[in-house]
Each structure stands twice: as structure tokens, then as C-alpha cells.
Design a protein around this motif. Structure first.
Motif, PDB file in Angstrom:
ATOM      1  N   ALA A 127     -80.206 -65.527  20.570  1.00 51.31           N
ATOM      2  CA  ALA A 127     -78.830 -65.856  20.959  1.00 51.31           C
ATOM      3  C   ALA A 127     -77.917 -64.640  20.867  1.00 51.31           C
ATOM      4  O   ALA A 127     -77.067 -64.424  21.737  1.00 51.31           O
ATOM      5  N   VAL A 128     -78.093 -63.830  19.838  1.00 51.76           N
ATOM      6  CA  VAL A 128     -77.281 -62.617  19.693  1.00 51.76           C
ATOM      7  C   VAL A 128     -77.610 -61.624  20.803  1.00 51.76           C
ATOM      8  O   VAL A 128     -76.707 -60.979  21.368  1.00 51.76           O
ATOM      9  N   GLU A 129     -78.879 -61.496  21.125  1.00 53.30           N
ATOM     10  CA  GLU A 129     -79.258 -60.580  22.205  1.00 53.30           C
ATOM     11  C   GLU A 129     -78.657 -61.012  23.546  1.00 53.30           C
ATOM     12  O   GLU A 129     -78.233 -60.167  24.342  1.00 53.30           O
ATOM     13  N   ASN A 130     -78.623 -62.305  23.801  1.00 48.68           N
ATOM     14  CA  ASN A 130     -78.107 -62.795  25.083  1.00 48.68           C
ATOM     15  C   ASN A 130     -76.590 -62.799  25.155  1.00 48.68           C
ATOM     16  O   ASN A 130     -76.024 -62.733  26.253  1.00 48.68           O
ATOM     17  N   SER A 131     -75.910 -62.879  24.015  1.00 47.43           N
ATOM     18  CA  SER A 131     -74.459 -63.052  24.007  1.00 47.43           C
ATOM     19  C   SER A 131     -73.687 -61.733  23.974  1.00 47.43           C
ATOM     20  O   SER A 131     -72.468 -61.749  24.149  1.00 47.43           O
ATOM     21  N   GLY A 132     -74.352 -60.625  23.737  1.00 47.85           N
ATOM     22  CA  GLY A 132     -73.654 -59.352  23.645  1.00 47.85           C
ATOM     23  C   GLY A 132     -73.364 -58.761  25.017  1.00 47.85           C
ATOM     24  O   GLY A 132     -74.299 -58.502  25.787  1.00 47.85           O
ATOM     25  N   ALA A 192     -77.025 -70.420  23.691  1.00 48.09           N
ATOM     26  CA  ALA A 192     -77.048 -68.969  23.904  1.00 48.09           C
ATOM     27  C   ALA A 192     -78.477 -68.437  23.991  1.00 48.09           C
ATOM     28  O   ALA A 192     -78.760 -67.522  24.768  1.00 48.09           O
ATOM     29  N   ALA A 193     -79.383 -69.017  23.205  1.00 50.95           N
ATOM     30  CA  ALA A 193     -80.776 -68.577  23.270  1.00 50.95           C
ATOM     31  C   ALA A 193     -81.411 -68.902  24.620  1.00 50.95           C
ATOM     32  O   ALA A 193     -82.251 -68.154  25.117  1.00 50.95           O
ATOM     33  N   ASP A 194     -80.990 -70.017  25.234  1.00 49.70           N
ATOM     34  CA  ASP A 194     -81.494 -70.408  26.559  1.00 49.70           C
ATOM     35  C   ASP A 194     -80.665 -69.826  27.703  1.00 49.70           C
ATOM     36  O   ASP A 194     -80.931 -70.130  28.868  1.00 49.70           O
ATOM     37  N   TYR A 195     -79.651 -69.040  27.375  1.00 48.85           N
ATOM     38  CA  TYR A 195     -78.732 -68.445  28.345  1.00 48.85           C
ATOM     39  C   TYR A 195     -78.082 -69.531  29.210  1.00 48.85           C
ATOM     40  O   TYR A 195     -78.059 -69.463  30.445  1.00 48.85           O
ATOM     41  N   ASP A 196     -77.536 -70.522  28.546  1.00 52.39           N
ATOM     42  CA  ASP A 196     -76.805 -71.589  29.211  1.00 52.39           C
ATOM     43  C   ASP A 196     -75.377 -71.119  29.481  1.00 52.39           C
ATOM     44  O   ASP A 196     -74.635 -70.787  28.545  1.00 52.39           O
ATOM     45  N   LEU A 197     -74.966 -71.104  30.749  1.00 49.31           N
ATOM     46  CA  LEU A 197     -73.642 -70.611  31.113  1.00 49.31           C
ATOM     47  C   LEU A 197     -72.528 -71.511  30.595  1.00 49.31           C
ATOM     48  O   LEU A 197     -71.363 -71.083  30.554  1.00 49.31           O
ATOM     49  N   GLN A 198     -72.839 -72.742  30.227  1.00 50.38           N
ATOM     50  CA  GLN A 198     -71.832 -73.638  29.689  1.00 50.38           C
ATOM     51  C   GLN A 198     -71.521 -73.341  28.215  1.00 50.38           C
ATOM     52  O   GLN A 198     -70.536 -73.844  27.687  1.00 50.38           O
ATOM     53  N   THR A 199     -72.351 -72.534  27.581  1.00 47.95           N
ATOM     54  CA  THR A 199     -72.116 -72.172  26.190  1.00 47.95           C
ATOM     55  C   THR A 199     -70.966 -71.176  26.102  1.00 47.95           C
ATOM     56  O   THR A 199     -70.844 -70.270  26.931  1.00 47.95           O
ATOM     57  N   TYR A 200     -70.139 -71.324  25.080  1.00 50.23           N
ATOM     58  CA  TYR A 200     -68.948 -70.477  24.948  1.00 50.23           C
ATOM     59  C   TYR A 200     -69.321 -68.998  24.873  1.00 50.23           C
ATOM     60  O   TYR A 200     -68.704 -68.163  25.543  1.00 50.23           O
ATOM     61  N   ALA A 201     -70.319 -68.648  24.078  1.00 48.34           N
ATOM     62  CA  ALA A 201     -70.684 -67.239  23.904  1.00 48.34           C
ATOM     63  C   ALA A 201     -71.158 -66.626  25.214  1.00 48.34           C
ATOM     64  O   ALA A 201     -70.783 -65.494  25.562  1.00 48.34           O
ATOM     65  N   ILE A 202     -71.978 -67.344  25.964  1.00 47.85           N
ATOM     66  CA  ILE A 202     -72.486 -66.818  27.230  1.00 47.85           C
ATOM     67  C   ILE A 202     -71.370 -66.731  28.263  1.00 47.85           C
ATOM     68  O   ILE A 202     -71.289 -65.760  29.038  1.00 47.85           O
ATOM     69  N   SER A 203     -70.478 -67.708  28.285  1.00 47.86           N
ATOM     70  CA  SER A 203     -69.377 -67.672  29.249  1.00 47.86           C
ATOM     71  C   SER A 203     -68.434 -66.501  28.970  1.00 47.86           C
ATOM     72  O   SER A 203     -67.939 -65.857  29.905  1.00 47.86           O
ATOM     73  N   GLN A 204     -68.198 -66.198  27.694  1.00 48.11           N
ATOM     74  CA  GLN A 204     -67.351 -65.055  27.353  1.00 48.11           C
ATOM     75  C   GLN A 204     -68.016 -63.741  27.738  1.00 48.11           C
ATOM     76  O   GLN A 204     -67.364 -62.808  28.233  1.00 48.11           O
ATOM     77  N   LYS A 205     -69.320 -63.666  27.539  1.00 48.92           N
ATOM     78  CA  LYS A 205     -70.042 -62.455  27.939  1.00 48.92           C
ATOM     79  C   LYS A 205     -69.975 -62.260  29.447  1.00 48.92           C
ATOM     80  O   LYS A 205     -69.705 -61.151  29.944  1.00 48.92           O
ATOM     81  N   GLU A 206     -70.221 -63.311  30.209  1.00 44.97           N
ATOM     82  CA  GLU A 206     -70.179 -63.216  31.658  1.00 44.97           C
ATOM     83  C   GLU A 206     -68.775 -62.845  32.152  1.00 44.97           C
ATOM     84  O   GLU A 206     -68.628 -62.086  33.117  1.00 44.97           O
TER      85      GLU A 206
END
Length: 216
Positions: A127-132, A192-206
Motif C-alpha cells: 500500500a505504501v509503495e502504491n500510494s507514494g 491501496a494495496a490493490d490500487y483501487d482508485l476509490q481509495t483516498y490514498a490512491i486518489s490523492q496520488k493520482e
């Protein structure tokens, strides 16, 4: 000849047999030290991103009592689990409550394991790797005009940003709702581990990478 042999034989037998019963005890102690919260093994963690591998440290110790605070950037040497716990404390409700934040992370790990049947520490690392975010923008001034400029993000800052997004997503999902903090954190980690775009961390990264791409 007979007197020398009789003196040397009884001295060797008890010493050679003494260390044998101690060997299995040391192995059990070593396995106990390698378990986070006494449950999760952290010895076989896989890293997919080589750039952040150096800054995502995984140890079975979840509380170092501030030993990393004496030197700048030494935070990368402590466990990423403790860094997540410290991030969860940076809110109005959890300020200074290390035991409460630790219990939230421990309960979230159990929920993650029930849903994914994976090691939750491995899920956290992924999750950390995908969210950075890999790119972000800075403001440069040219003659009084502020112009955005895209820059690469340092690996250590990527880890910091990922932990920040995970903590912010947990707070926004559990604040003034019926969702517990542990449940909200578990959702953030799994998403975040599954790289779900609906997750807050992934959406902020994108979002950060999208703004940086427009400022190239």
C-alpha cells in the motif's frame, strides 16, 4: 600412562554435553523476536518498488520510544508500522495516545488478514509503495509571476506522503461516522494495496501526478 588418562577423561565429558539442551531454546527466542505484535512474521517481506525499498523498514518492534528523533532522517530506520502509528496520532483525537493508535493498527491488521488471507505487514508495504506520488509541482517565480513546475519526488518523501494519505483517509472515513478507525484503516490498506482508485490514498496520488503532468 594410566594416571594421565584417568585425569583427562572426566574433564571432557561434562563440558561437551552441556551446550546441547540450550540450542532449541535459542531458536524459539529468535522466532518470537521476529513476530510483530506476537503474531505477524516480518522476515519474508517482498518489495516491488526498488526505489523505496531502502526507506521502508520492517521490524518486529512497534514502539522505539523516540530513539529516531535525535537525528534528521533517521526515521527511515524505524519500522514502517511504527511510522504509521505515529501518523495516526497526528489528529485532534489521538494526539499523544500511542497505545490507542497501536491498538487501532493491530486491530486493522487482523481485519486485513481476515479479508485477504495475507500477511498484513506485506499488505502495508504494498500500500505504501502504491500510494507514494512519483511527481509533484513546485512554484517558481519569474518576474513576479508564479509558475508551477513538475519535479520528481524523492523516495523518502514518497514514503512520507503515502503514510500521510493513509492516515488522512482513515480519519476522514471514521470521523463522525459509525465506521471504526480500525475498519477504516483496513479498507485503506486493502484498497491501496490493490490500487483501487476509490481509495483516498490512491486518489490523492493520482491527483498530484495529474497536476504535475499538466505542469511539465
Amino acid at each position: 600412562m594410566s594416571e594421565s588418562e584417568s585425569e583427562s577423561e572426566p574433564e571432557q565429558d561434562p563440558e561437551s554435553e552441556a551446550p546441547e539442551p540450550d540450542a532449541p531454546v535459542d531458536e524459539e527466542e529468535a522466532t518470537e523476536r521476529a513476530l510483530l505484535f506476537g503474531v505477524w512474521d516480518v522476515s519474508d517481506i517482498e518489495y516491488r518498488d526498488p526505489s523505496t525499498k531502502r526507506y521502508i523498514t520492517v521490524t518486529p518492534v512497534a514502539h522505539t520510544m523516540g530513539r529516531h528523533a535525535d537525528k534528521q532522517f533517521k526515521k527511515s530506520e524505524i519500522s514502517v508500522v511504527e511510522r504509521l502509528i505515529n501518523r495516526l496520532m497526528q489528529t485532534d483525537e489521538n494526539t499523544g495516545k500511542k497505545q490507542l493508535a497501536t491498538r487501532i493498527v493491530r486491530d486493522a491488521f487482523e481485519i486485513v488478514h481476515e479479508r485477504t488471507e495475507e500477511n498484513p505487514v506485506q499488505v502495508l508495504v504494498r500500500a505504501v509503495e502504491n500510494s507514494g506520488p512519483r511527481e509533484e509541482t513546485v512554484r517558481l517565480k519569474y518576474g513576479g509571476i508564479s509558475v508551477p513546475k513538475a519535479v520528481d519526488v524523492a523516495p523518502q518523501r514518497r514514503v512520507d506522503q503515502a503514510l500521510k494519505f493513509l492516515a488522512q483517509g482513515t480519519r476522514s472515513a471514521s470521523h463522525k461516522t459509525t465506521t471504526t478507525a480500525a475498519e477504516a484503516l483496513a479498507r485503506q490498506l486493502v484498497g491501496a494495496a490493490d490500487y483501487d482508485l476509490q481509495t483516498y490514498a490512491i486518489s490523492q496520488k493520482e491527483e498530484k501526478e495529474r497536476v504535475a503532468a499538466a505542469a511539465r
